[in-house]
Write a protein that holds these residues in place. Sequence first.
Motif, PDB file in Angstrom:
ATOM      1  N   HIS A 137      40.084  35.173  70.582  1.00 28.95           N
ATOM      2  CA  HIS A 137      40.454  36.154  71.592  1.00 28.95           C
ATOM      3  C   HIS A 137      41.020  37.439  70.993  1.00 28.95           C
ATOM      4  O   HIS A 137      41.336  38.373  71.727  1.00 28.95           O
ATOM      5  N   LEU A 138      41.157  37.465  69.670  1.00 29.86           N
ATOM      6  CA  LEU A 138      41.682  38.663  69.022  1.00 29.86           C
ATOM      7  C   LEU A 138      40.614  39.740  68.930  1.00 29.86           C
ATOM      8  O   LEU A 138      39.421  39.457  68.819  1.00 29.86           O
ATOM      9  N   PHE A 139      41.065  40.998  68.949  1.00 30.47           N
ATOM     10  CA  PHE A 139      40.172  42.152  68.872  1.00 30.47           C
ATOM     11  C   PHE A 139      39.974  42.530  67.407  1.00 30.47           C
ATOM     12  O   PHE A 139      40.926  42.858  66.717  1.00 30.47           O
ATOM     13  N   ASN A 140      38.746  42.472  66.950  1.00 31.71           N
ATOM     14  CA  ASN A 140      38.431  42.919  65.600  1.00 31.71           C
ATOM     15  C   ASN A 140      37.905  44.346  65.636  1.00 31.71           C
ATOM     16  O   ASN A 140      37.340  44.797  66.636  1.00 31.71           O
ATOM     17  N   GLY A 141      38.078  45.033  64.522  1.00 27.58           N
ATOM     18  CA  GLY A 141      37.580  46.391  64.426  1.00 27.58           C
ATOM     19  C   GLY A 141      38.690  47.420  64.548  1.00 27.58           C
ATOM     20  O   GLY A 141      39.852  47.092  64.793  1.00 27.58           O
ATOM     21  N   VAL A 142      38.315  48.675  64.362  1.00 29.31           N
ATOM     22  CA  VAL A 142      39.258  49.793  64.417  1.00 29.31           C
ATOM     23  C   VAL A 142      39.150  50.453  65.783  1.00 29.31           C
ATOM     24  O   VAL A 142      38.093  50.975  66.161  1.00 29.31           O
ATOM     25  N   LEU A 143      40.230  50.420  66.518  1.00 30.35           N
ATOM     26  CA  LEU A 143      40.239  50.918  67.892  1.00 30.35           C
ATOM     27  C   LEU A 143      40.322  52.439  67.914  1.00 30.35           C
ATOM     28  O   LEU A 143      41.119  53.038  67.191  1.00 30.35           O
ATOM     29  N   CYS A 144      39.511  53.048  68.757  1.00 32.89           N
ATOM     30  CA  CYS A 144      39.562  54.503  68.919  1.00 32.89           C
ATOM     31  C   CYS A 144      40.882  54.889  69.573  1.00 32.89           C
ATOM     32  O   CYS A 144      41.216  54.361  70.643  1.00 32.89           O
ATOM     33  N   PRO A 145      41.648  55.810  68.996  1.00 32.31           N
ATOM     34  CA  PRO A 145      42.953  56.177  69.572  1.00 32.31           C
ATOM     35  C   PRO A 145      42.837  56.974  70.875  1.00 32.31           C
ATOM     36  O   PRO A 145      43.813  57.094  71.613  1.00 32.31           O
ATOM     37  N   ILE A 146      41.641  57.491  71.166  1.00 34.16           N
ATOM     38  CA  ILE A 146      41.432  58.261  72.395  1.00 34.16           C
ATOM     39  C   ILE A 146      40.900  57.363  73.509  1.00 34.16           C
ATOM     40  O   ILE A 146      41.478  57.275  74.592  1.00 34.16           O
ATOM     41  N   CYS A 147      39.795  56.671  73.243  1.00 33.84           N
ATOM     42  CA  CYS A 147      39.215  55.788  74.261  1.00 33.84           C
ATOM     43  C   CYS A 147      40.072  54.547  74.488  1.00 33.84           C
ATOM     44  O   CYS A 147      40.163  54.034  75.594  1.00 33.84           O
ATOM     45  N   GLU A 148      40.630  54.030  73.385  1.00 27.33           N
ATOM     46  CA  GLU A 148      41.501  52.850  73.384  1.00 27.33           C
ATOM     47  C   GLU A 148      40.782  51.559  73.765  1.00 27.33           C
ATOM     48  O   GLU A 148      41.417  50.523  73.923  1.00 27.33           O
ATOM     49  N   THR A 149      39.485  51.613  73.929  1.00 23.93           N
ATOM     50  CA  THR A 149      38.730  50.392  74.237  1.00 23.93           C
ATOM     51  C   THR A 149      37.509  50.236  73.339  1.00 23.93           C
ATOM     52  O   THR A 149      36.910  49.167  73.303  1.00 23.93           O
ATOM     53  N   ASN A 150      37.137  51.280  72.651  1.00 24.05           N
ATOM     54  CA  ASN A 150      35.925  51.258  71.822  1.00 24.05           C
ATOM     55  C   ASN A 150      36.274  51.167  70.341  1.00 24.05           C
ATOM     56  O   ASN A 150      37.276  51.717  69.895  1.00 24.05           O
ATOM     57  N   THR A 151      35.439  50.473  69.595  1.00 26.95           N
ATOM     58  CA  THR A 151      35.641  50.371  68.154  1.00 26.95           C
ATOM     59  C   THR A 151      34.937  51.515  67.443  1.00 26.95           C
ATOM     60  O   THR A 151      33.858  51.966  67.850  1.00 26.95           O
ATOM     61  N   CYS A 200      33.214  58.893  72.196  1.00 22.26           N
ATOM     62  CA  CYS A 200      33.822  60.224  72.397  1.00 22.26           C
ATOM     63  C   CYS A 200      33.749  61.109  71.156  1.00 22.26           C
ATOM     64  O   CYS A 200      34.238  62.237  71.170  1.00 22.26           O
ATOM     65  N   ASN A 201      33.182  60.568  70.055  1.00 19.75           N
ATOM     66  CA  ASN A 201      32.998  61.311  68.798  1.00 19.75           C
ATOM     67  C   ASN A 201      34.303  61.679  68.090  1.00 19.75           C
ATOM     68  O   ASN A 201      34.321  62.540  67.214  1.00 19.75           O
ATOM     69  N   THR A 202      35.421  61.055  68.470  1.00 17.37           N
ATOM     70  CA  THR A 202      36.674  61.255  67.749  1.00 17.37           C
ATOM     71  C   THR A 202      36.520  60.765  66.307  1.00 17.37           C
ATOM     72  O   THR A 202      35.921  59.710  66.059  1.00 17.37           O
ATOM     73  N   THR A 203      37.037  61.532  65.356  1.00 20.92           N
ATOM     74  CA  THR A 203      36.976  61.129  63.954  1.00 20.92           C
ATOM     75  C   THR A 203      38.382  61.011  63.375  1.00 20.92           C
ATOM     76  O   THR A 203      39.318  61.670  63.833  1.00 20.92           O
ATOM     77  N   SER A 204      38.513  60.170  62.368  1.00 24.75           N
ATOM     78  CA  SER A 204      39.797  59.970  61.707  1.00 24.75           C
ATOM     79  C   SER A 204      39.556  59.374  60.332  1.00 24.75           C
ATOM     80  O   SER A 204      38.577  58.657  60.122  1.00 24.75           O
ATOM     81  N   LYS A 205      40.444  59.666  59.417  1.00 27.71           N
ATOM     82  CA  LYS A 205      40.361  59.072  58.089  1.00 27.71           C
ATOM     83  C   LYS A 205      41.310  57.893  57.912  1.00 27.71           C
ATOM     84  O   LYS A 205      41.214  57.155  56.936  1.00 27.71           O
ATOM     85  N   LYS A 206      42.249  57.694  58.873  1.00 29.18           N
ATOM     86  CA  LYS A 206      43.336  56.746  58.639  1.00 29.18           C
ATOM     87  C   LYS A 206      43.496  55.679  59.711  1.00 29.18           C
ATOM     88  O   LYS A 206      44.476  54.935  59.674  1.00 29.18           O
ATOM     89  N   GLU A 207      42.575  55.573  60.657  1.00 30.56           N
ATOM     90  CA  GLU A 207      42.774  54.615  61.748  1.00 30.56           C
ATOM     91  C   GLU A 207      42.766  53.165  61.279  1.00 30.56           C
ATOM     92  O   GLU A 207      43.284  52.279  61.961  1.00 30.56           O
ATOM     93  N   HIS A 208      42.207  52.903  60.105  1.00 29.47           N
ATOM     94  CA  HIS A 208      42.196  51.522  59.589  1.00 29.47           C
ATOM     95  C   HIS A 208      43.606  51.041  59.259  1.00 29.47           C
ATOM     96  O   HIS A 208      43.858  49.833  59.230  1.00 29.47           O
ATOM     97  N   ILE A 209      44.536  51.976  59.012  1.00 26.41           N
ATOM     98  CA  ILE A 209      45.910  51.578  58.692  1.00 26.41           C
ATOM     99  C   ILE A 209      46.547  50.871  59.889  1.00 26.41           C
ATOM    100  O   ILE A 209      47.223  49.845  59.731  1.00 26.41           O
ATOM    101  N   ALA A 210      46.325  51.409  61.096  1.00 28.96           N
ATOM    102  CA  ALA A 210      46.863  50.772  62.299  1.00 28.96           C
ATOM    103  C   ALA A 210      46.251  49.387  62.495  1.00 28.96           C
ATOM    104  O   ALA A 210      46.948  48.434  62.874  1.00 28.96           O
ATOM    105  N   ALA A 211      44.957  49.267  62.231  1.00 22.68           N
ATOM    106  CA  ALA A 211      44.286  47.972  62.386  1.00 22.68           C
ATOM    107  C   ALA A 211      44.821  46.950  61.384  1.00 22.68           C
ATOM    108  O   ALA A 211      45.054  45.784  61.733  1.00 22.68           O
TER     109      ALA A 211
END
Length: 283
Positions: free
Chosen positions: A187-201, A214-225
Amino acid sequence: MKGETSLNYFYRYLPQQEFIILPNIRIYHMDYFFQIDTLLLNPHFCLVLEVKNYSGHLYFDGDYKQLIRTKDDKKDIFDCPIQQVKRQVFHLSKIIELNKLPTIPIESLVVFTHPKAHIESSPNYYEALKMVIKSPLLSERISDLYRKYSKQVYSPKEIKKMVRTLKKYNEPYDPNLIKKYEIDPKHLFNGVLCPICETNTMEYIRTNWKCPICNTTSKKEHIAALTDYALLISTTISNKECKEYLKLTSSSKAYHLLSSLNFPYTGSTKSRIYHLDSLISDK
């Protein structure tokens, strides 16, 4: 952690026959867990090390007792590690007293391991000049302490008692909430969550994470994951586990991301286990 940034590289220059190195001590005392990154013990003195792997411009503000980091035109404010390590020394001295061990000098240092750390302090913050160093200076400072504390305080028997006492009190942090709350890992969510959509990987493309919606880009979102992984699953992760958890397309991408964060690790390149404790440390 890369060889040039890891304290393990510099420990090899210490007189091993005299030093006992105790990493990651976490003790409950006075309604509070205090945690020591590394404690060096020898018959003459104890040395508490608060280890930081920050890069960028690091400014110790003596007026407000805070650390200000400037990196990529962004400012972050942290609790001052000098004050943190002073609290650790206080609690350690009380544990020694409580267990009727002889009083031994306890020194402390804040050690920055990243080669691109540029350290400055306000002119009135004398403790920063005395206590803050970069890792290549560790051996030199320890030599200074040997000259300062030439008298042997602890016998070999007392050193062993000290080690037994600390190991008895030590309570390593176990973040396995899955086991504690009986959560089904499926039941855990795998992947890096989009900080804008909050539901898409997000997808890792070249050196960026990109949301396909939404085409949001980031270099560091894996840190939160990875922080979520450390909190929910384990404070250790392998290259394969990282690849699966972040939904990466290759093991080389997982290796690149983990290596770029300079996590301490054990094992050879193929069987390397990375330690994520720094992501969830409350220090």
